[in-house]
Structure formats: C-alpha cells, structure tokens
Design a protein around this motif. Structure first.
Motif, mmCIF file in Angstrom:
data_model
loop_
_atom_site.group_PDB
_atom_site.id
_atom_site.type_symbol
_atom_site.label_atom_id
_atom_site.label_comp_id
_atom_site.label_asym_id
_atom_site.label_seq_id
_atom_site.Cartn_x
_atom_site.Cartn_y
_atom_site.Cartn_z
ATOM 1 N N MET A 42 0.791 -1.162 0.246
ATOM 2 C CA MET A 42 -0.303 -0.455 -0.297
ATOM 3 C C MET A 42 0.773 0.759 0.480
ATOM 4 N N GLY A 43 1.945 1.168 0.889
ATOM 5 C CA GLY A 43 2.613 2.441 0.504
ATOM 6 C C GLY A 43 3.686 2.587 -0.896
ATOM 7 N N GLY A 44 3.799 1.905 -1.478
ATOM 8 C CA GLY A 44 4.198 1.536 -2.902
ATOM 9 C C GLY A 44 2.706 2.189 -4.393
ATOM 10 N N MET A 45 1.505 2.129 -3.934
ATOM 11 C CA MET A 45 0.446 2.485 -4.339
ATOM 12 C C MET A 45 0.476 4.120 -3.588
ATOM 13 N N GLN A 46 0.740 4.574 -2.353
ATOM 14 C CA GLN A 46 0.793 5.879 -2.111
ATOM 15 C C GLN A 46 1.902 6.664 -2.395
ATOM 16 N N ALA A 47 3.157 6.090 -3.063
ATOM 17 C CA ALA A 47 4.620 6.778 -3.699
ATOM 18 C C ALA A 47 3.882 6.839 -5.512
ATOM 19 N N LEU A 48 2.759 5.919 -6.221
ATOM 20 C CA LEU A 48 2.605 6.690 -6.850
ATOM 21 C C LEU A 48 1.669 7.886 -7.166
ATOM 22 N N GLN A 49 0.683 7.541 -6.347
ATOM 23 C CA GLN A 49 -0.287 8.841 -6.179
ATOM 24 C C GLN A 49 0.226 9.614 -5.587
ATOM 25 N N TRP A 50 1.419 10.086 -5.025
ATOM 26 C CA TRP A 50 2.764 10.969 -4.954
ATOM 27 C C TRP A 50 3.356 11.752 -6.411
ATOM 28 N N ALA A 51 3.181 10.751 -7.473
ATOM 29 C CA ALA A 51 4.002 11.042 -8.391
ATOM 30 C C ALA A 51 2.902 11.884 -9.811
ATOM 31 N N ASP A 98 5.884 16.936 -9.421
ATOM 32 C CA ASP A 98 7.360 17.863 -9.604
ATOM 33 C C ASP A 98 8.060 18.245 -8.210
ATOM 34 N N PHE A 99 7.182 17.043 -7.268
ATOM 35 C CA PHE A 99 7.794 17.120 -6.335
ATOM 36 C C PHE A 99 8.509 15.530 -5.863
ATOM 37 N N ALA A 100 9.283 15.207 -6.273
ATOM 38 C CA ALA A 100 10.127 14.075 -5.831
ATOM 39 C C ALA A 100 10.845 13.543 -7.309
ATOM 40 N N SER A 101 11.427 13.768 -7.711
ATOM 41 C CA SER A 101 12.873 12.954 -8.639
ATOM 42 C C SER A 101 12.994 11.572 -9.044
ATOM 43 N N LYS A 102 12.537 10.945 -7.822
ATOM 44 C CA LYS A 102 12.074 9.884 -8.271
ATOM 45 C C LYS A 102 11.320 9.018 -7.162
ATOM 46 N N VAL A 103 11.322 7.778 -7.558
ATOM 47 C CA VAL A 103 9.747 7.300 -7.043
ATOM 48 C C VAL A 103 9.779 5.184 -6.540
ATOM 49 N N VAL A 104 10.163 5.068 -6.355
ATOM 50 C CA VAL A 104 10.413 3.487 -6.295
ATOM 51 C C VAL A 104 9.145 2.379 -5.467
ATOM 52 N N THR A 105 8.460 1.980 -6.188
ATOM 53 C CA THR A 105 7.394 1.199 -5.578
ATOM 54 C C THR A 105 7.434 -0.238 -5.580
ATOM 55 N N ILE A 109 3.332 11.194 -15.356
ATOM 56 C CA ILE A 109 4.882 10.835 -14.303
ATOM 57 C C ILE A 109 5.877 11.529 -14.695
ATOM 58 N N LYS A 110 6.721 12.761 -14.177
ATOM 59 C CA LYS A 110 7.916 13.104 -14.290
ATOM 60 C C LYS A 110 8.837 12.494 -13.554
ATOM 61 N N ALA A 111 8.537 11.817 -12.480
ATOM 62 C CA ALA A 111 9.635 11.031 -11.931
ATOM 63 C C ALA A 111 10.289 10.014 -13.170
ATOM 64 N N ARG A 112 11.366 9.690 -12.281
ATOM 65 C CA ARG A 112 12.032 7.898 -12.727
ATOM 66 C C ARG A 112 11.234 6.860 -11.941
ATOM 67 N N LEU A 113 10.899 5.902 -12.372
ATOM 68 C CA LEU A 113 10.802 4.815 -11.459
ATOM 69 C C LEU A 113 11.181 3.323 -11.435
ATOM 70 N N LEU A 114 11.721 3.406 -10.620
ATOM 71 C CA LEU A 114 12.065 1.886 -10.063
ATOM 72 C C LEU A 114 10.733 0.596 -9.635
ATOM 73 N N GLN A 166 5.451 1.080 -20.684
ATOM 74 C CA GLN A 166 5.162 2.581 -20.818
ATOM 75 C C GLN A 166 6.286 3.100 -20.647
ATOM 76 N N LYS A 167 6.264 3.587 -19.465
ATOM 77 C CA LYS A 167 6.994 4.256 -19.101
ATOM 78 C C LYS A 167 8.950 3.889 -19.254
ATOM 79 N N ARG A 168 8.674 3.606 -19.302
ATOM 80 C CA ARG A 168 9.921 2.956 -19.562
ATOM 81 C C ARG A 168 11.118 2.621 -18.712
ATOM 82 N N ALA A 169 10.247 2.528 -17.667
ATOM 83 C CA ALA A 169 10.828 2.717 -16.200
ATOM 84 C C ALA A 169 12.334 1.064 -15.832
ATOM 85 N N GLN A 170 12.557 1.546 -14.491
ATOM 86 C CA GLN A 170 13.188 -0.083 -14.135
ATOM 87 C C GLN A 170 12.070 -0.875 -13.600
#
Length: 342
Positions: A152-161, A166-173, A283-288, A309-313
């Motif tokens: 559920m913390g990963g869901m919050q991280a994506l909701q943040w994104a 513009d708040f976070a440069s990177k997001v890990v879910t 989503i602007k942040a880089r994703l893992l 879709q995002k070409r994320a790691q």
C-alpha cells in the motif's frame, strides 16, 4: 491573524529542520495539520505521525520519503531504514510517514471526535494530500530526492507521482500497483467480508479482545504462495520484521483501522480516468518498479505494464514467497534500490 499563523508554522518548521539536521532522530513525532476533507467527509482535526532519520544536507537535496503499508506503522520499518539498509541514512535524510488510519496518525481507533466508523472513509489520495501538507507547511520540505513505498506504500508513492509530479525526482514502488485488478479486489474484499461477518463486529463497535480469526487466516493465505506454506509453517518462519505487512497473527493493529485502510485500497485506481499511456504521461519522476511474479495479494501485471509504458527500471522477483518476496529476496531488492537512489 492568518499571516501570523503561517509565520508561526514556518518558524516551527525552521526549528525542526535545524534540530534534525544536527543529529539522527527516530522518535515518534506528531503534528496537527488541521481539518481535512476526505473521501467520506471532513475530519475537523488530523494529527499525522512521522519519524526522521539521518542528517539533512545543507542544500536539502537528500530527502527520501518512506510510506507505510497496510496495517503498517513507521515503528515497523526499523529493518529497512538505517545505515547500510534499504534506505541508507548515511546518505539520505529519511522522513517516514504514518498513513492516515494506521492508529498513529488520525484514525478510527484514536479519534476522539469521530471514533470507529464515524471516522470518514478515506482514500490513498487523502493519505498523500495530508502528507504533502505536513511536509510543505510544517516541515518546510518542498522537494524530495525520492519516495519509497512497499505494498500500500507503493500505491501512495505512485499517487504522489501523479498528484505532485514535480515533488520527487524518483519513485520506488515495491509490490504495489497503479491499478487493482479483479484478482486484487477479490482478495481485499474477502478481507473486508471477513471483518463484517465476524462475530462481535457490530458495525465497528466490537468489544475489546474480539478475535478476527478469519481475517488473519485470509490475509496470511494471500501473503504467501500455497507452495511456500506447504514447505514451511509461516508461524515458525516469519518474515523479517519491518519489511512487509505483518502476518495479522497478533491482532495488535486495530481492526477498525484495518477496515478503513482496506477500503482505501479498494477505491484506489490511477487508471480510473485514462489508460496506462495517459498515466505514464502524468508521471515525471523516474521509476523503479519491483514486482513479485507469484504475488497473490497484488497482481504484478499493471505494474509491469506501467514499467513498459514508462520505460522504467523493472525488477521482477520470482520467489515462491509471493507478496513477501521482497523480504525473502531482501539482498537483491536492497541492491536495486540503493543503485537507483544514487
């Protein structure tokens, strides 16, 4: 009066930042962020819990936010935050945030003005809105290097994104999802039903000591794969503390809080107003994105689709531990997260 109130809050934020910048801190802290409009109505007072770790850099460029999972608290995260751990406090200044409804932040179990199910229903979006207010208005943080969340913390991280691109440069879910599938909803709704049908539930007005044995059995059943449960007795081989949701065996987490947080998960869907391409564009942040191939609690398919879709790691775990794979494969997960945060 309003300007003075804002100035007082900024002064408080400055004092907090000055103090935590001098030393490592991990004690439980709470801030009254005022009234909050949520999915099911307005709560007139909401206190948010948080903990800080590490030292804030002079240019404030080393902030990492860590969110909590279902039935999780910042006190449960000791094994993932610290020197050399998943989020290394030798490098990062960590703000760990207790989600609404976890019994530390404003919750059905601790609200004197809206106890039990009088506490309005809330969503993942409300959790993030409250956290943003805490960070921006009370702690003086307007940008984070990264946001890290499990389940559920990963869901919050994506909701943040999505809400604050513009708040976070990177997001890990980690074993989270941008879009619950029918399989996910079946599992989560089964837990809701187990609560509602339990003897003594009484619409949330259950007596102290009421047992919710079916909830524990269902939750533990979805955390692990059948093969893992057959090979090992979960009760004698628990996952490391602080790495993922508890196994619901000790009922230490209030069931009425669990109920409202489950409702938040079932109402969450970042694809509600568009497809995966539209979501990726927001989503602007880089994703893992870290998923578990054999996860029975959270279907990995939507996260994998977002990564494509995002070409994320993307890191796909294939442990028979299911939703608990990040605990079983902690070494691999830690290395991936550390490398990504650099």
């Amino acid at each position: 009066m309003k300007l003075r109130h804002y100035a007082d809050r900024r002064l408080c934020a400055l004092l907090v930042m000055m103090s935590v910048g001098l030393c490592q801190a991990a004690e439980q802290q709470r801030v009254n962020i005022g009234s909050l409009n949520m999915t099911g109505g307005k709560i007139s007072r909401c206190d948010l819990g948080y903990r800080t770790y590490g030292t804030l850099a002079e240019d404030r460029n080393n902030v990492v936010l860590v969110t909590t999972w279902l039935a999780g608290r910042t006190s449960d995260q000791a094994d993932m935050i610290g020197p050399g751990k998943l989020v290394d406090t030798n490098r990062w200044y960590v703000v760990a945030m207790d989600a609404i409804g976890n019994g530390v932040s404003c919750s059905p179990s601790n609200s004197p003005i809206a106890p039990r199910l009088k506490f309005p229903q809330f969503g993942i979006r409300d959790m993030v809105k409250a956290q943003h207010r805490l960070l921006a208005m009370y702690l003086g943080i307007d940008h984070a290097h990264a946001i890290v969340g499990i389940s559920m913390g990963g869901m919050q991280a994506l909701q943040w994104a999505v809400m604050y691109p513009d708040f976070a440069s990177k997001v890990v879910t980690i074993v989270g999802t941008p879009h619950p599938t029918e399989r996910d909803l079946q599992a989560w709704n089964a837990e809701l039903a187990a609560i509602e049908r339990a003897p003594g539930w009484n619409d949330g007005n259950y007596a102290p000591g009421t047992a919710f044995k079916q909830l524990a059995a269902i939750h533990n059943g979805y955390l692990w794969t059948p093969g893992h449960r057959a090979a090992k007795t979960v009760g004698t081989s628990p996952a490391p503390a602080g790495t993922l949701p508890a196994t619901a065996s000790n009922q230490s987490f209030s069931t009425v809080d669990w109920y409202r947080q489950l409702q938040a998960m079932t109402s969450f869907d970042l694809l509600r107003h568009g497809d995966m391409a539209a979501l990726a564009g927001k989503i602007k942040a880089r994703l893992l994105i870290i998923t578990s191939e054999q996860d029975r609690m959270v279907d990995p398919a939507p996260s994998k689709a977002l990564a494509t879709q995002k070409r994320a790691q993307l890191l796909v775990l294939n442990s028979d531990c299911g939703h608990m794979a990040p605990a079983c494969e902690a070494g691999q997960v830690n290395e991936a997260v550390k490398a990504f945060l650099k």
